[in-house]
Design a protein around this motif. Structure first.
Motif, PDB file in Angstrom:
ATOM      1  N   MET A  23       0.820  -1.191   0.000  1.00  0.00           N
ATOM      2  CA  MET A  23       0.000   0.000   0.000  1.00  0.00           C
ATOM      3  C   MET A  23       0.871   1.265   0.000  1.00  0.00           C
ATOM      4  O   MET A  23       0.534   2.236  -0.657  1.00  0.00           O
ATOM      5  CB  MET A  23      -0.932  -0.042   1.212  1.00  0.00           C
ATOM      6  N   ALA A  24       1.972   1.258   0.719  1.00  0.00           N
ATOM      7  CA  ALA A  24       2.833   2.437   0.785  1.00  0.00           C
ATOM      8  C   ALA A  24       3.355   2.828  -0.588  1.00  0.00           C
ATOM      9  O   ALA A  24       3.491   4.009  -0.894  1.00  0.00           O
ATOM     10  CB  ALA A  24       3.997   2.179   1.737  1.00  0.00           C
ATOM     11  N   LYS A  25       3.625   1.854  -1.449  1.00  0.00           N
ATOM     12  CA  LYS A  25       4.117   2.153  -2.796  1.00  0.00           C
ATOM     13  C   LYS A  25       3.033   2.857  -3.616  1.00  0.00           C
ATOM     14  O   LYS A  25       3.332   3.709  -4.436  1.00  0.00           O
ATOM     15  CB  LYS A  25       4.579   0.884  -3.495  1.00  0.00           C
ATOM     16  N   LEU A  26       1.794   2.484  -3.402  1.00  0.00           N
ATOM     17  CA  LEU A  26       0.698   3.128  -4.120  1.00  0.00           C
ATOM     18  C   LEU A  26       0.522   4.571  -3.662  1.00  0.00           C
ATOM     19  O   LEU A  26       0.278   5.457  -4.467  1.00  0.00           O
ATOM     20  CB  LEU A  26      -0.607   2.351  -3.904  1.00  0.00           C
ATOM     21  N   ILE A  27       0.636   4.808  -2.389  1.00  0.00           N
ATOM     22  CA  ILE A  27       0.457   6.153  -1.862  1.00  0.00           C
ATOM     23  C   ILE A  27       1.583   7.070  -2.335  1.00  0.00           C
ATOM     24  O   ILE A  27       1.392   8.262  -2.515  1.00  0.00           O
ATOM     25  CB  ILE A  27       0.348   6.118  -0.327  1.00  0.00           C
ATOM     26  N   TYR A  34       2.644   7.427  -5.111  1.00  0.00           N
ATOM     27  CA  TYR A  34       2.236   8.007  -6.397  1.00  0.00           C
ATOM     28  C   TYR A  34       1.858   9.480  -6.241  1.00  0.00           C
ATOM     29  O   TYR A  34       2.152  10.295  -7.120  1.00  0.00           O
ATOM     30  CB  TYR A  34       1.068   7.215  -6.989  1.00  0.00           C
ATOM     31  N   ILE A  35       1.247   9.840  -5.135  1.00  0.00           N
ATOM     32  CA  ILE A  35       0.839  11.228  -4.923  1.00  0.00           C
ATOM     33  C   ILE A  35       2.069  12.138  -4.908  1.00  0.00           C
ATOM     34  O   ILE A  35       2.085  13.191  -5.537  1.00  0.00           O
ATOM     35  CB  ILE A  35       0.041  11.381  -3.605  1.00  0.00           C
ATOM     36  N   THR A  36       3.114  11.719  -4.220  1.00  0.00           N
ATOM     37  CA  THR A  36       4.357  12.484  -4.185  1.00  0.00           C
ATOM     38  C   THR A  36       4.983  12.556  -5.570  1.00  0.00           C
ATOM     39  O   THR A  36       5.424  13.620  -6.009  1.00  0.00           O
ATOM     40  CB  THR A  36       5.349  11.841  -3.190  1.00  0.00           C
ATOM     41  N   GLU A  37       5.018  11.426  -6.268  1.00  0.00           N
ATOM     42  CA  GLU A  37       5.575  11.402  -7.624  1.00  0.00           C
ATOM     43  C   GLU A  37       4.798  12.325  -8.550  1.00  0.00           C
ATOM     44  O   GLU A  37       5.378  12.998  -9.397  1.00  0.00           O
ATOM     45  CB  GLU A  37       5.547   9.985  -8.191  1.00  0.00           C
ATOM     46  N   LYS A  57       3.296  15.068  -7.862  1.00  0.00           N
ATOM     47  CA  LYS A  57       3.690  16.449  -7.605  1.00  0.00           C
ATOM     48  C   LYS A  57       5.099  16.721  -8.129  1.00  0.00           C
ATOM     49  O   LYS A  57       5.354  17.763  -8.724  1.00  0.00           O
ATOM     50  CB  LYS A  57       3.621  16.750  -6.109  1.00  0.00           C
ATOM     51  N   LEU A  58       6.010  15.789  -7.901  1.00  0.00           N
ATOM     52  CA  LEU A  58       7.403  15.972  -8.318  1.00  0.00           C
ATOM     53  C   LEU A  58       7.564  16.049  -9.833  1.00  0.00           C
ATOM     54  O   LEU A  58       8.363  16.817 -10.343  1.00  0.00           O
ATOM     55  CB  LEU A  58       8.273  14.813  -7.808  1.00  0.00           C
ATOM     56  N   HIS A  59       6.815  15.229 -10.548  1.00  0.00           N
ATOM     57  CA  HIS A  59       7.018  15.080 -11.987  1.00  0.00           C
ATOM     58  C   HIS A  59       5.916  15.689 -12.842  1.00  0.00           C
ATOM     59  O   HIS A  59       5.870  15.466 -14.052  1.00  0.00           O
ATOM     60  CB  HIS A  59       7.154  13.589 -12.338  1.00  0.00           C
ATOM     61  N   ARG A  60       5.028  16.479 -12.233  1.00  0.00           N
ATOM     62  CA  ARG A  60       3.872  17.010 -12.948  1.00  0.00           C
ATOM     63  C   ARG A  60       4.248  17.723 -14.254  1.00  0.00           C
ATOM     64  O   ARG A  60       3.683  17.431 -15.302  1.00  0.00           O
ATOM     65  CB  ARG A  60       3.083  17.976 -12.066  1.00  0.00           C
ATOM     66  N   ALA A  61       5.192  18.630 -14.191  1.00  0.00           N
ATOM     67  CA  ALA A  61       5.554  19.409 -15.386  1.00  0.00           C
ATOM     68  C   ALA A  61       6.038  18.489 -16.501  1.00  0.00           C
ATOM     69  O   ALA A  61       5.669  18.661 -17.671  1.00  0.00           O
ATOM     70  CB  ALA A  61       6.620  20.440 -15.046  1.00  0.00           C
ATOM     71  N   ARG A  62       6.840  17.503 -16.166  1.00  0.00           N
ATOM     72  CA  ARG A  62       7.365  16.585 -17.178  1.00  0.00           C
ATOM     73  C   ARG A  62       6.258  15.725 -17.771  1.00  0.00           C
ATOM     74  O   ARG A  62       6.163  15.553 -18.976  1.00  0.00           O
ATOM     75  CB  ARG A  62       8.448  15.706 -16.552  1.00  0.00           C
ATOM     76  N   TRP A  63       5.393  15.185 -16.905  1.00  0.00           N
ATOM     77  CA  TRP A  63       4.339  14.307 -17.380  1.00  0.00           C
ATOM     78  C   TRP A  63       3.298  15.062 -18.200  1.00  0.00           C
ATOM     79  O   TRP A  63       2.882  14.604 -19.268  1.00  0.00           O
ATOM     80  CB  TRP A  63       3.678  13.586 -16.215  1.00  0.00           C
TER      81      TRP A  63
END
Length: 50
Positions: A1-5, A7-10, A12-18
């Motif tokens: 479950m921690a790996k799924l959560i 995703y929220i941090t990722e 935010k971190l990678h929003r501009a690139r994605w």
């Protein structure tokens, strides 16, 4: 479950690139949003079309 959560941090971190990759893509694409989905629903459609 921690790996799924993480995703929220990722997200935010990678929003501009994605988002940039989607906006700058030179190939046809189709994104599917279920209108009642709280993550990628109705509120996301405006972002895709503007």
């Amino acid at each position: 479950m921690a790996k799924l959560i993480y995703y929220i941090t990722e997200r935010k971190l990678h929003r501009a690139r994605w988002v940039g990759a989607l906006k700058d893509a030179e190939i046809p694409m189709c994104l599917i949003c279920v209108m009642d989905d709280p993550v990628s629903g109705r509120h996301m459609v405006k972002g895709y079309t503007s």
